[in-house]
Design a protein around this motif. Structure first.
Motif, mmCIF file in Angstrom:
data_model
loop_
_atom_site.group_PDB
_atom_site.id
_atom_site.type_symbol
_atom_site.label_atom_id
_atom_site.label_comp_id
_atom_site.label_asym_id
_atom_site.label_seq_id
_atom_site.Cartn_x
_atom_site.Cartn_y
_atom_site.Cartn_z
ATOM 1 N N GLY A 193 45.175 48.681 39.823
ATOM 2 C CA GLY A 193 43.913 48.115 39.370
ATOM 3 C C GLY A 193 43.889 47.711 37.914
ATOM 4 O O GLY A 193 42.876 47.205 37.425
ATOM 5 N N SER A 194 45.013 47.904 37.209
ATOM 6 C CA SER A 194 44.997 47.746 35.749
ATOM 7 C C SER A 194 44.642 46.330 35.304
ATOM 8 O O SER A 194 43.810 46.144 34.412
ATOM 9 C CB SER A 194 46.346 48.167 35.163
ATOM 10 O OG SER A 194 47.401 47.383 35.712
ATOM 11 N N ASP A 236 43.151 43.834 37.062
ATOM 12 C CA ASP A 236 41.781 43.491 37.440
ATOM 13 C C ASP A 236 40.787 44.152 36.497
ATOM 14 O O ASP A 236 39.806 43.530 36.061
ATOM 15 C CB ASP A 236 41.496 43.918 38.885
ATOM 16 C CG ASP A 236 42.136 42.996 39.902
ATOM 17 O OD1 ASP A 236 42.072 41.768 39.720
ATOM 18 O OD2 ASP A 236 42.721 43.510 40.881
ATOM 19 N N TYR A 237 41.048 45.411 36.156
ATOM 20 C CA TYR A 237 40.125 46.113 35.262
ATOM 21 C C TYR A 237 40.132 45.488 33.876
ATOM 22 O O TYR A 237 39.062 45.268 33.273
ATOM 23 C CB TYR A 237 40.488 47.598 35.169
ATOM 24 C CG TYR A 237 39.518 48.365 34.294
ATOM 25 C CD1 TYR A 237 38.274 48.747 34.782
ATOM 26 C CD2 TYR A 237 39.827 48.659 32.975
ATOM 27 C CE1 TYR A 237 37.365 49.414 33.973
ATOM 28 C CE2 TYR A 237 38.931 49.321 32.161
ATOM 29 C CZ TYR A 237 37.691 49.699 32.666
ATOM 30 O OH TYR A 237 36.797 50.346 31.853
ATOM 31 N N GLY A 268 42.101 48.237 45.900
ATOM 32 C CA GLY A 268 42.945 49.361 45.560
ATOM 33 C C GLY A 268 44.434 49.101 45.708
ATOM 34 O O GLY A 268 44.900 47.957 45.807
ATOM 35 N N ALA A 312 33.128 49.142 37.631
ATOM 36 C CA ALA A 312 34.593 49.079 37.684
ATOM 37 C C ALA A 312 35.219 50.315 37.057
ATOM 38 O O ALA A 312 36.224 50.846 37.579
ATOM 39 C CB ALA A 312 35.079 47.825 36.965
ATOM 40 N N LEU A 319 37.602 52.813 39.164
ATOM 41 C CA LEU A 319 38.998 53.033 38.799
ATOM 42 C C LEU A 319 39.274 54.515 38.578
ATOM 43 O O LEU A 319 40.299 55.046 39.035
ATOM 44 C CB LEU A 319 39.340 52.226 37.541
ATOM 45 C CG LEU A 319 40.792 52.318 37.077
ATOM 46 C CD1 LEU A 319 41.733 51.648 38.069
ATOM 47 C CD2 LEU A 319 40.952 51.678 35.693
ATOM 48 N N LEU A 337 39.829 45.028 42.513
ATOM 49 C CA LEU A 337 39.859 46.436 42.120
ATOM 50 C C LEU A 337 39.430 47.328 43.273
ATOM 51 O O LEU A 337 40.022 48.393 43.521
ATOM 52 C CB LEU A 337 38.946 46.632 40.910
ATOM 53 C CG LEU A 337 38.952 48.011 40.244
ATOM 54 C CD1 LEU A 337 40.323 48.329 39.677
ATOM 55 C CD2 LEU A 337 37.906 48.055 39.130
ATOM 56 N N GLU A 338 38.417 46.910 44.001
ATOM 57 C CA GLU A 338 37.942 47.686 45.146
ATOM 58 C C GLU A 338 38.994 47.788 46.239
ATOM 59 O O GLU A 338 39.084 48.800 46.948
ATOM 60 C CB GLU A 338 36.663 47.054 45.704
ATOM 61 C CG GLU A 338 35.453 47.209 44.787
ATOM 62 C CD GLU A 338 34.269 46.383 45.239
ATOM 63 O OE1 GLU A 338 34.474 45.413 46.013
ATOM 64 O OE2 GLU A 338 33.133 46.679 44.813
ATOM 65 N N GLU A 391 46.894 54.020 41.763
ATOM 66 C CA GLU A 391 45.706 53.191 41.646
ATOM 67 C C GLU A 391 45.510 52.667 40.225
ATOM 68 O O GLU A 391 44.945 51.590 40.032
ATOM 69 C CB GLU A 391 44.467 53.979 42.076
ATOM 70 C CG GLU A 391 44.421 54.323 43.559
ATOM 71 C CD GLU A 391 44.075 53.122 44.433
ATOM 72 O OE1 GLU A 391 43.785 52.036 43.882
ATOM 73 O OE2 GLU A 391 44.085 53.277 45.660
ATOM 74 N N LYS A 428 39.355 56.343 41.980
ATOM 75 C CA LYS A 428 40.564 56.044 42.746
ATOM 76 C C LYS A 428 41.786 56.731 42.154
ATOM 77 O O LYS A 428 42.646 57.242 42.873
ATOM 78 C CB LYS A 428 40.783 54.529 42.808
ATOM 79 C CG LYS A 428 39.869 53.791 43.787
ATOM 80 C CD LYS A 428 40.166 52.299 43.769
ATOM 81 C CE LYS A 428 39.404 51.573 44.879
ATOM 82 N NZ LYS A 428 39.924 51.916 46.221
ATOM 83 N N HIS A 436 37.764 39.776 40.419
ATOM 84 C CA HIS A 436 38.527 40.923 39.911
ATOM 85 C C HIS A 436 37.909 42.245 40.370
ATOM 86 O O HIS A 436 38.639 43.225 40.625
ATOM 87 C CB HIS A 436 38.620 40.857 38.392
ATOM 88 C CG HIS A 436 39.516 39.758 37.906
ATOM 89 N ND1 HIS A 436 40.875 39.781 38.076
ATOM 90 C CD2 HIS A 436 39.231 38.584 37.283
ATOM 91 C CE1 HIS A 436 41.407 38.678 37.568
ATOM 92 N NE2 HIS A 436 40.428 37.933 37.079
#
Length: 592
Positions: free
Chosen positions: A517-518, A520-521, A580, A499, A503, A577-578, A513, A506, A573
């Protein structure tokens, strides 16, 4: 009805499993042995259960009142605060030279959790005093420290933080409150602040406001913010409250929950204040306390999870409804208690996993607050400080989201009764909901993690989490007995690495991004940290199982539930994230 008893056995277990006794080796903390800590926790539990818990329901029903600029707290709060002071609780972790007991900060977390579980509204009147004292101790002049710290640490006076303005929430660079220098070295503070917890009340002799404002020569944005100490009453020559300062409450908010606490609109009209720290460095001074305060604040989520679990467990054991799918478990009763049903057990175990796992995770991070404060090796202090910086947004989001989920699951366990006021469960939902919003809304916390904390020091902060995870894995890698608690940690550790790389890659091509993605990360970091803690707890429990079979079997079963039923949500998650930013940003604003 809601029920609460302090989980003494769990605190004792966590003390050992996390090695909190190691802190006794640091200068001044030799008294923090387990027997002393247990006495403190037991007494805090007695204060919470016997004094605060009976006030919780009526505080919600009656609420705090506001009339002619004066706040009237709910019945019983004044007496409870007097007992709070008499018990020495405001001084628990305060510096000894100013009248404090000088104990490790992790005890402040335990006290906060107990108070939040028993009466969250009351806890609002005490919580920010600790943070205000921290900021004053770190940045104020010796004169201000000598005058204000003994009063704050004794609880004779209380403190607030005044940041937010009606047009300026998280974006503090937009604040309009002004500070004009006076000839005597003080400043005239003028402006308005909102959402000020415990900004006005009569339980203390004075209220000390820490106010963010801008000097006339301030540069634009956050670089132009300064911090000022503004008391409700100006101390006289003897340090006693004297003339009323130009600060007053204009109104109180009518809130969804925590109705016994006040969130005030505070008006400053040429109020006399004193600079804390350097000009235009107010955020730096304020953030001295913010990491610790956010960690302590997360204990409210922990308290909600514990209260929801204990109350739901008692109800599930008593409420009879239907029969177990495999046949009657209590044939002498008209129906089986609902605790026999798998979905009720899912809810109970989720609450239990949040309560016990979250407590241990937060106390592990609080241990590093203490290491950063007292370890004799500067390099170790820096490492611990970096871990606290990294984990503060994670813990705040993790415990607030999980505490809110536990509260909702508590309502669900009670069924229709959970929706009815007199059972008390819906109050937990309303009270805890604010935790996902204040002290930096959870979305802002996630952005702070990915945009500020990850890049810091060349991206090395993440190592403060992954290094102890890797060391733990290496220690038990060859142990077949502990494989069930190590292999899931190996898997989530790999997903965290995946991850992080994803991140970063991306974000290089599109800054959006990071925001997309924040969350989920952050959740993946949370799952990695929580799995690490559950692995430590489970291995400790498995090695002690013969001592108290019921307790340690319960701990192991909860760890297995977390691994089997909650940890798989981390995969969702990673998928998010993938995906995007494209699914979020493709729709033009006018088409929403």
């Amino acid at each position: 009805m809601t029920q609460y008893a302090v989980p003494l056995e769990d605190y004792r277990f966590v003390f050992d499993a996390l090695g909190l006794g190691e802190l006794t080796e640091f200068d001044g903390w030799d008294m923090a042995q387990q027997d002393v800590v247990q006495q403190i926790v037991q007494e805090a539990g007695r204060y919470g259960a016997d004094i605060l818990f009976p006030l919780n329901r009526q505080a919600d029903e009656i609420g705090a009142k506001f009339e002619n600029g004066v706040v009237t707290v709910p019945p019983g709060f004044q007496e409870a605060y007097a007992q709070f002071r008499e018990g020495g609780w405001p001084a628990l972790t305060g510096p000894v030279e100013y009248g404090g007991q000088g104990l490790p900060f992790y005890l402040q977390y335990i006290l906060t959790e107990i108070m939040a579980a028993t009466c969250m509204s009351f806890a609002q009147y005490t919580g920010l005093t600790h943070g205000a004292a921290m900021a004053i101790e770190a940045h104020a002049s010796e004169e201000l420290k000598a005058l204000y710290l003994p009063k704050l640490i004794s609880g004779e006076w209380s403190g607030t933080m005044c940041l937010t303005e009606s047009h300026s929430g998280t974006d503090l660079g937009l604040i309009k409150t002004r500070a004009v220098p006076a000839k005597d070295g003080s400043y005239a503070i003028t402006g308005g602040k909102i959402f000020i917890s415990a900004g006005e009340h009569e339980m203390v002799d004075n209220i000390v406001h820490l106010v963010l404002a801008k000097l006339p020569d301030a540069p634009p944005g956050v670089r132009g913010i300064s911090l000022f100490l503004v008391p409700k009453y100006l101390p006289d020559e003897n340090g006693a409250p004297g003339a009323r300062n130009g600060v007053s409450a204009g109104s109180i908010e009518h809130k969804m929950g925590m109705k016994g606490a006040v969130a005030c609109v505070m008006n400053f009209e040429d109020a006399t204040g004193w600079l804390v720290g350097e000009p235009h460095r107010g955020l730096h001074a304020m953030f001295t306390m913010m990491n610790v305060e956010r960690l302590l604040l997360s204990a409210q989520g922990q308290g909600a999870a514990e209260l929801a679990y204990q109350s739901s467990l008692a109800y599930a054991r008593d409420r009879v409804q239907g029969r177990a799918l495999s046949g009657a478990k209590y044939p002498t009763l008209a129906a089986d208690p609902i605790i026999v049903h798998p979905d009720v057990r899912r809810m109970l175990l989720t609450m239990k996993a949040h309560a016990e796992g979250g407590r241990a995770l937060a106390l592990w991070v609080m241990k590093h607050v203490d290491i950063a404060e007292r370890h004799p090796d500067p390099a170790e202090r820096e490492k611990a400080s970096d871990l606290v910086a990294l984990m503060t947004p994670v813990v705040k989001v993790w415990l607030s989201d999980n505490g809110s989920e536990a509260a909702n699951l508590g309502v669900q366990t009670f069924g229709g009764h959970g929706y009815i006021r007199e059972w008390g469960m819906e109050q937990i939902v309303r009270d805890i909901r604010i935790l996902q919003l204040y002290e930096g809304a959870n979305g802002i916390q996630a952005l702070d993690l990915v945009a500020r904390k990850l890049p810091m020091k060349g991206g090395s902060l993440l190592l403060r989490l992954t290094d102890p995870i890797d060391a733990h894995i290496e220690t038990y890698a060859s142990s077949a007995d502990h494989a069930e608690f190590i292999q899931p940690l190996v898997a989530i550790r790999a997903k965290l690495e995946q991850a992080t790389a994803l991140l970063r890659a991306k974000a290089e091509s599109d800054p959006e991004e990071l925001g997309a993605g924040s969350m989920d990360y952050l959740k993946i970091v949370g799952y990695a940290a929580q799995t690490f803690i559950w692995s430590k707890l489970a291995i400790e429990a498995s090695e002690r199982r013969g001592e108290n079979a019921a307790f340690y079997s319960s701990k192991l079963a909860t760890a297995r539930f977390y691994i089997g039923k909650l940890l798989p949500f981390a995969d969702a998650h990673l998928v998010g994230l993938e995906a995007g930013a494209e699914p979020l940003m493709a729709l033009d604003a006018e088409y929403f």
